[in-house]
Scaffold this active site. Structure first.
Site, PDB file in Angstrom:
ATOM      1  N   ASN A   7      37.658  43.114  49.146  1.00 34.32           N
ATOM      2  CA  ASN A   7      37.188  42.290  48.021  1.00 34.32           C
ATOM      3  C   ASN A   7      37.640  40.847  48.251  1.00 34.32           C
ATOM      4  O   ASN A   7      38.835  40.589  48.408  1.00 34.32           O
ATOM      5  CB  ASN A   7      37.790  42.875  46.735  1.00 34.32           C
ATOM      6  CG  ASN A   7      37.386  42.095  45.501  1.00 34.32           C
ATOM      7  OD1 ASN A   7      37.428  40.871  45.490  1.00 34.32           O
ATOM      8  ND2 ASN A   7      37.008  42.794  44.458  1.00 34.32           N
ATOM      9  N   ASP A   9      36.982  38.217  46.165  1.00 33.58           N
ATOM     10  CA  ASP A   9      36.938  37.415  44.930  1.00 33.58           C
ATOM     11  C   ASP A   9      38.001  36.327  44.895  1.00 33.58           C
ATOM     12  O   ASP A   9      37.767  35.225  44.398  1.00 33.58           O
ATOM     13  CB  ASP A   9      37.192  38.301  43.701  1.00 33.58           C
ATOM     14  CG  ASP A   9      36.058  39.262  43.418  1.00 33.58           C
ATOM     15  OD1 ASP A   9      35.011  39.164  44.071  1.00 33.58           O
ATOM     16  OD2 ASP A   9      36.242  40.119  42.537  1.00 33.58           O
ATOM     17  N   HIS A  10      39.199  36.677  45.386  1.00 33.80           N
ATOM     18  CA  HIS A  10      40.311  35.734  45.197  1.00 33.80           C
ATOM     19  C   HIS A  10      40.215  34.503  46.073  1.00 33.80           C
ATOM     20  O   HIS A  10      40.854  33.494  45.800  1.00 33.80           O
ATOM     21  CB  HIS A  10      41.648  36.456  45.359  1.00 33.80           C
ATOM     22  CG  HIS A  10      41.842  37.439  44.252  1.00 33.80           C
ATOM     23  ND1 HIS A  10      41.905  37.060  42.937  1.00 33.80           N
ATOM     24  CD2 HIS A  10      41.900  38.786  44.259  1.00 33.80           C
ATOM     25  CE1 HIS A  10      42.026  38.132  42.172  1.00 33.80           C
ATOM     26  NE2 HIS A  10      42.023  39.189  42.957  1.00 33.80           N
ATOM     27  N   ARG A  18      39.612  24.293  42.236  1.00 35.02           N
ATOM     28  CA  ARG A  18      39.425  22.903  42.593  1.00 35.02           C
ATOM     29  C   ARG A  18      37.987  22.439  42.321  1.00 35.02           C
ATOM     30  O   ARG A  18      37.695  21.251  42.345  1.00 35.02           O
ATOM     31  CB  ARG A  18      39.787  22.759  44.081  1.00 35.02           C
ATOM     32  CG  ARG A  18      40.038  21.408  44.642  1.00 35.02           C
ATOM     33  CD  ARG A  18      40.719  20.473  43.689  1.00 35.02           C
ATOM     34  NE  ARG A  18      42.154  20.402  43.745  1.00 35.02           N
ATOM     35  CZ  ARG A  18      42.854  19.621  44.574  1.00 35.02           C
ATOM     36  NH1 ARG A  18      42.265  18.896  45.483  1.00 35.02           N
ATOM     37  NH2 ARG A  18      44.165  19.596  44.491  1.00 35.02           N
ATOM     38  N   HIS A  43      32.791  40.688  42.913  1.00 35.18           N
ATOM     39  CA  HIS A  43      32.548  40.958  41.496  1.00 35.18           C
ATOM     40  C   HIS A  43      31.884  39.723  40.907  1.00 35.18           C
ATOM     41  O   HIS A  43      32.530  38.684  40.763  1.00 35.18           O
ATOM     42  CB  HIS A  43      33.889  41.243  40.814  1.00 35.18           C
ATOM     43  CG  HIS A  43      33.768  41.629  39.370  1.00 35.18           C
ATOM     44  ND1 HIS A  43      34.856  42.025  38.635  1.00 35.18           N
ATOM     45  CD2 HIS A  43      32.711  41.677  38.520  1.00 35.18           C
ATOM     46  CE1 HIS A  43      34.467  42.308  37.395  1.00 35.18           C
ATOM     47  NE2 HIS A  43      33.169  42.089  37.304  1.00 35.18           N
ATOM     48  N   ARG A  45      31.101  38.128  37.933  1.00 35.20           N
ATOM     49  CA  ARG A  45      31.443  38.271  36.518  1.00 35.20           C
ATOM     50  C   ARG A  45      30.478  37.476  35.658  1.00 35.20           C
ATOM     51  O   ARG A  45      29.914  36.480  36.101  1.00 35.20           O
ATOM     52  CB  ARG A  45      32.871  37.777  36.268  1.00 35.20           C
ATOM     53  CG  ARG A  45      33.939  38.596  36.977  1.00 35.20           C
ATOM     54  CD  ARG A  45      35.305  38.087  36.582  1.00 35.20           C
ATOM     55  NE  ARG A  45      35.563  38.366  35.193  1.00 35.20           N
ATOM     56  CZ  ARG A  45      36.358  39.336  34.742  1.00 35.20           C
ATOM     57  NH1 ARG A  45      37.015  40.102  35.595  1.00 35.20           N
ATOM     58  NH2 ARG A  45      36.523  39.533  33.464  1.00 35.20           N
ATOM     59  N   HIS A  50      34.895  33.386  39.362  1.00 28.74           N
ATOM     60  CA  HIS A  50      35.188  33.211  40.799  1.00 28.74           C
ATOM     61  C   HIS A  50      33.906  33.277  41.648  1.00 28.74           C
ATOM     62  O   HIS A  50      33.429  32.252  42.100  1.00 28.74           O
ATOM     63  CB  HIS A  50      36.295  34.152  41.304  1.00 28.74           C
ATOM     64  CG  HIS A  50      36.305  35.550  40.744  1.00 28.74           C
ATOM     65  ND1 HIS A  50      35.209  36.359  40.758  1.00 28.74           N
ATOM     66  CD2 HIS A  50      37.303  36.272  40.172  1.00 28.74           C
ATOM     67  CE1 HIS A  50      35.524  37.528  40.230  1.00 28.74           C
ATOM     68  NE2 HIS A  50      36.786  37.513  39.845  1.00 28.74           N
ATOM     69  N   THR A 100      42.249  40.530  35.389  1.00 36.17           N
ATOM     70  CA  THR A 100      41.511  41.319  36.375  1.00 36.17           C
ATOM     71  C   THR A 100      41.008  42.564  35.651  1.00 36.17           C
ATOM     72  O   THR A 100      41.363  42.781  34.484  1.00 36.17           O
ATOM     73  CB  THR A 100      42.399  41.699  37.585  1.00 36.17           C
ATOM     74  OG1 THR A 100      41.645  42.490  38.502  1.00 36.17           O
ATOM     75  CG2 THR A 100      43.642  42.480  37.160  1.00 36.17           C
ATOM     76  N   THR A 101      40.185  43.368  36.309  1.00 37.54           N
ATOM     77  CA  THR A 101      39.671  44.570  35.660  1.00 37.54           C
ATOM     78  C   THR A 101      40.855  45.432  35.236  1.00 37.54           C
ATOM     79  O   THR A 101      41.679  45.802  36.056  1.00 37.54           O
ATOM     80  CB  THR A 101      38.761  45.352  36.641  1.00 37.54           C
ATOM     81  OG1 THR A 101      37.878  44.408  37.242  1.00 37.54           O
ATOM     82  CG2 THR A 101      37.963  46.401  35.919  1.00 37.54           C
ATOM     83  N   HIS A 191      42.320  49.218  43.328  1.00 37.76           N
ATOM     84  CA  HIS A 191      43.014  48.361  42.363  1.00 37.76           C
ATOM     85  C   HIS A 191      44.519  48.423  42.574  1.00 37.76           C
ATOM     86  O   HIS A 191      45.114  49.484  42.498  1.00 37.76           O
ATOM     87  CB  HIS A 191      42.678  48.689  40.901  1.00 37.76           C
ATOM     88  CG  HIS A 191      42.698  47.448  40.065  1.00 37.76           C
ATOM     89  ND1 HIS A 191      43.847  46.898  39.579  1.00 37.76           N
ATOM     90  CD2 HIS A 191      41.705  46.602  39.704  1.00 37.76           C
ATOM     91  CE1 HIS A 191      43.560  45.787  38.933  1.00 37.76           C
ATOM     92  NE2 HIS A 191      42.255  45.570  38.998  1.00 37.76           N
ATOM     93  N   GLY A 192      45.070  47.279  42.891  1.00 38.63           N
ATOM     94  CA  GLY A 192      46.518  47.158  43.023  1.00 38.63           C
ATOM     95  C   GLY A 192      47.088  47.765  44.296  1.00 38.63           C
ATOM     96  O   GLY A 192      48.312  47.901  44.427  1.00 38.63           O
ATOM     97  N   GLY A 213      41.578  44.064  47.522  1.00 37.80           N
ATOM     98  CA  GLY A 213      41.345  42.627  47.515  1.00 37.80           C
ATOM     99  C   GLY A 213      42.604  41.797  47.482  1.00 37.80           C
ATOM    100  O   GLY A 213      42.996  41.172  48.475  1.00 37.80           O
TER     101      GLY A 213
HETATM  102  N1  PXP Z   1      38.034  47.896  42.612  1.00 37.83           N
HETATM  103  C1  PXP Z   1      37.611  47.323  41.464  1.00 37.83           C
HETATM  104  C2  PXP Z   1      36.564  48.038  40.672  1.00 37.83           C
HETATM  105  C3  PXP Z   1      38.118  46.078  41.043  1.00 37.83           C
HETATM  106  O1  PXP Z   1      37.677  45.525  39.903  1.00 37.83           O
HETATM  107  C4  PXP Z   1      39.056  45.424  41.851  1.00 37.83           C
HETATM  108  C5  PXP Z   1      39.566  44.085  41.454  1.00 37.83           C
HETATM  109  O2  PXP Z   1      38.566  43.146  41.488  1.00 37.83           O
HETATM  110  C6  PXP Z   1      39.453  46.054  43.050  1.00 37.83           C
HETATM  111  C7  PXP Z   1      38.946  47.296  43.393  1.00 37.83           C
HETATM  112  C8  PXP Z   1      40.432  45.429  43.971  1.00 37.83           C
HETATM  113  O3  PXP Z   1      41.671  45.373  43.341  1.00 37.83           O
HETATM  114  P1  PXP Z   1      42.819  44.498  43.998  1.00 37.83           P
HETATM  115  O4  PXP Z   1      42.319  43.084  43.999  1.00 37.83           O
HETATM  116  O5  PXP Z   1      43.967  44.706  43.075  1.00 37.83           O
HETATM  117  O6  PXP Z   1      43.030  45.026  45.372  1.00 37.83           O
END
Ligand code: PXP
Length: 252
Positions: A7, A9-10, A18, A43, A45, A50, A100-101, A191-192, A213
């Site tokens: 992912n 996104d970050h 910026r 993602h 949004r 982002h 975040t989600t 996630h995480g 991500g």
């Molecule tokens: N899966 C989903 C559905 C998410 O919303 C996210 C965060 O955007 C991730 C995975 C990735 O999570 P992380 O950024 O904590 O690795």
């Protein structure tokens, strides 16, 4: 041997801070794929905090593996998905205030709406994953909704403060993954997750794919994107999952 989707996104979060055109999440995606990542996740949004519409369109042209678009099941997003054509859409809950989600999609409570969204996306030739808490009721609801994939929310597992809590969440993930596999739904997890906490999950053969991500992008700041992806990939490839058949990719 599970797959890793990254992912990005970050990278876009930093760019938007910026309000200019760098760093570019597309560049990050190219480097992630160069390092061996099996797919790229973004993602889009509703508040466009982002990832921007342009990112999704360019990624559709550039990404060679699977492009996974995370989104809320709104009319706007369903329309964008049908136009851009990612390989997979992951339906997630979305609240504007969240960092975040924060939890899985409440599929059971919104079964008809989710079912319609799945049907619409499938009708556009897009596979659908539902991001759910590792709970049997949600897995069964995902099955009823017709989802091809469930992504089990690993956030509570990742945030567990002690061994007993960790074990409780790990057991819940294992039970949910087994149930999904029995119902013929493919299983992803995310996630995480980071280099320190992904290990116990890798022992679960039902989990075919990891969506990661933040920890990869955070580490990439110091070691570079390719190394950060490569380190995670080396772990993910040790998973007990049988080598998953290559998921079909949509034609442009
Ligand atoms: N899966 C989903 C559905 C998410 O919303 C996210 C965060 O955007 C991730 C995975 C990735 O999570 P992380 O950024 O904590 O690795």
């Amino acid at each position: 041997m599970a797959r890793l989707s990254v992912n990005v996104d970050h990278v876009a979060t930093l760019r938007q801070a910026r309000g200019i055109d760098e760093p570019d999440p597309v560049w990050a995606a190219v480097l992630a794929e160069k390092a061996g990542a099996d797919g790229i996740i973004v993602h889009l949004r509703e508040d466009r905090r982002h990832i921007q519409d342009r990112d999704l369109k360019v990624l559709r042209q550039v990404v060679k593996g699977r492009l996974n678009m995370e989104m809320a099941a709104t009319e706007e997003m369903l329309g964008i998905a049908a136009t851009v054509g990612p390989d997979l859409c992951t339906l997630v809950p979305e609240r504007r205030q969240e960092l975040t989600t924060e939890g899985g999609l409440e599929v059971k409570g919104h079964l008809e709406a989710v079912k319609q969204a799945v049907a619409k996306l499938n009708g556009a030739g897009i596979q659908v994953s539902l991001f759910i808490d590792p709970h049997p009721e949600q897995v069964k609801a995902a099955h009823l909704a017709g989802a091809q994939v469930v992504e089990l929310h690993t956030g509570t597992y990742a945030n567990a403060g002690d061994e007993a809590t960790l074990k409780k969440h790990l057991d819940a993930i294992e039970d949910a993954a087994r149930l999904a596999a029995r119902l013929n739904i493919k299983v992803a997890a995310g996630h995480g997750l980071n280099l320190r906490n992904v290990g116990p999950l890798l022992k679960l053969p039902e989990i075919e794919e990891y969506s990661i991500g933040h920890s990869i992008v955070a580490r990439a700041l110091f070691v570079g994107m390719e190394q950060a992806v490569g380190e995670m990939l080396a772990l993910v490839r040790q998973s007990a999952a049988p080598r998953a058949a290559e998921a079909p990719r949509r034609r442009l």
